[in-house]
Scaffold this motif. Structure first.
Motif, PDB file in Angstrom:
ATOM      1  N   GLU A 166       1.010  -1.454   0.620  1.00  0.00           N
ATOM      2  CA  GLU A 166       0.145  -0.261  -0.315  1.00  0.00           C
ATOM      3  C   GLU A 166       0.447   1.924   0.539  1.00  0.00           C
ATOM      4  N   ALA A 169      -1.000   4.619  -1.489  1.00  0.00           N
ATOM      5  CA  ALA A 169      -2.216   5.037   0.004  1.00  0.00           C
ATOM      6  C   ALA A 169      -1.259   5.328   0.311  1.00  0.00           C
ATOM      7  N   LEU A 210      -6.228   5.431  -6.296  1.00  0.00           N
ATOM      8  CA  LEU A 210      -6.260   6.234  -4.906  1.00  0.00           C
ATOM      9  C   LEU A 210      -7.775   6.346  -4.013  1.00  0.00           C
ATOM     10  N   LYS A 213      -8.672   2.995  -2.935  1.00  0.00           N
ATOM     11  CA  LYS A 213      -8.377   3.049  -1.889  1.00  0.00           C
ATOM     12  C   LYS A 213      -7.835   3.920  -0.147  1.00  0.00           C
ATOM     13  N   ILE A 214      -8.226   5.076  -0.885  1.00  0.00           N
ATOM     14  CA  ILE A 214      -8.689   5.986   0.436  1.00  0.00           C
ATOM     15  C   ILE A 214      -9.608   6.276   0.445  1.00  0.00           C
TER      16      ILE A 214
END
Length: 351
Positions: A166, A169, A210, A213-214
């Motif tokens: 990761e 991220a 992203l 991911k976020i």
């Protein structure tokens, strides 16, 4: 009540509230906000504001502002849902709404940051010269421009090459909290720094990656706590004295956005129905208004009564906005269908 029990209650109740809200075709944020009101000191006293909820909510609002531009404009997330539902997303009006909303959000966050730095708690406006006040703000915007354009893309590419899990991220969160800390150190609001970090990342090739991911990190834990914390800070004590103020604010909020957005769209060549769609699409205050109210209260720019009034206005306009937008879209679609039928009949007569 321990902080773990508080967290469990908040997560369970917010998901149930969001589910109920979505079932009733209302935005999920309304359900999460009402959970804070009902479970908080204003009604049931199940939850109370603590240092835990405060710091979790602070992280939540920073992450919310950060992902706002990576995903979409925060103030029109509800409008986007309506546009998709009515098959009106890929139209000229839809593009104008999204573009205007991004500009609206950016100006709002900048003005909020300036107001907090000049008039909020800890602002030394009384003892500092104009130059001493202005210099850190100018330096902040220069740094945001330079870091956003040259440092952020390099930083993400560097982390992407690391042999760890990761990476990107983590790099994005470092930028988010780093920009927020930089903003605070220069006398600006942390949400302004986070917003500029999101703006910079949205211009890179890592944006889509992203977003996946976020978003789960924010909406799984931190952002629900932020919405609940807003409800926990609401009090209905003395609200009866502000009913006229709330009513006028609702009218001004709706008419101001509707008329202003429609007028601007009409001046740029849209017909009346299309212009009204743009105006209605800008009415919803959404998450941005909640952020503004929260930051303003924390900085003592507004008192508790005005804070409650702002939240009530935000909730009501958020509920009304989709209905108004659907009405104007249906009217435009009906008119378009009638014009199409008329042209078909004329062609049949000519033939």
């Amino acid at each position: 009540m321990s902080y773990l029990v508080q967290l469990v209650l908040i997560l369970v109740l917010t998901k149930l509230g969001a589910h109920l809200s979505n079932t009733l075709n209302f935005p999920s944020v309304i359900g999460e906000l009402l959970v804070g009101v009902l479970a908080g000191p204003a009604v049931l006293h199940l939850l109370t504001p603590t240092s835990f909820t405060h710091y979790f909510a602070e992280i939540g609002v920073i992450v919310l502002m950060f992902i706002g531009l990576i995903l979409s404009a925060t103030s029109v997330s509800i409008t986007v849902q309506v546009l998709k539902e009515m098959n009106h997303m890929n139209t000229r009006e839809g593009a104008i709404i999204l573009g205007a909303a991004v500009a609206d959000d950016i100006m709002c966050v900048i003005l909020l940051g300036i107001c907090v730095s000049l008039f909020g708690t800890g602002a030394a406006a009384q003892s500092q010269s104009v130059g001493a006040l202005a210099l850190p703000k100018i330096l902040f915007f220069i740094l945001m421009l330079v870091l956003g354009k040259w440092f952020v893309p390099y930083f993400l590419r560097f982390f992407d090459k690391l042999n760890a899990s990761e990476n990107v991220a983590t790099a994005a969160l470092i930028l988010c909290f780093g920009f927020a800390a930089l903003a605070v150190s220069l006398g600006m609001s942390d949400v302004l720094g986070a917003y500029f970090a999101g703006l910079a990342i949205s211009e890179t090739s890592f944006k889509e990656k992203l977003a996946l991911k976020i978003e789960p990190i924010g909406y799984a834990v931190f952002i629900p706590v932020f919405f609940v914390s807003i409800g926990l800070n609401i009090t209905f004590k003395g609200m009866q004295h502000d009913l006229l103020f709330i009513g006028l604010l609702i009218i001004i909020a709706i008419i101001g956005k509707q008329f202003g957005g429609a007028l601007g769209a009409h001046l740029f060549g849209l017909n009346l129905n299309e212009a009204n769609i743009v105006g209605a699409g800008m009415v919803s205050r959404g998450e941005m208004a909640l952020v503004v109210a929260n930051v303003a209260l924390s900085a003592h720019l507004i008192d508790q009564n005005h804070y409650t009034a702002m939240i009530v206005v935000t909730v009501i306009t958020t509920l009304i906005a989709p209905l108004v937008l659907k009405l104007f879209i249906q009217r435009a679609q009906k008119e378009h269908s009638e014009i199409k039928q008329s042209r078909t009949k004329i062609d049949e007569v000519k033939s």
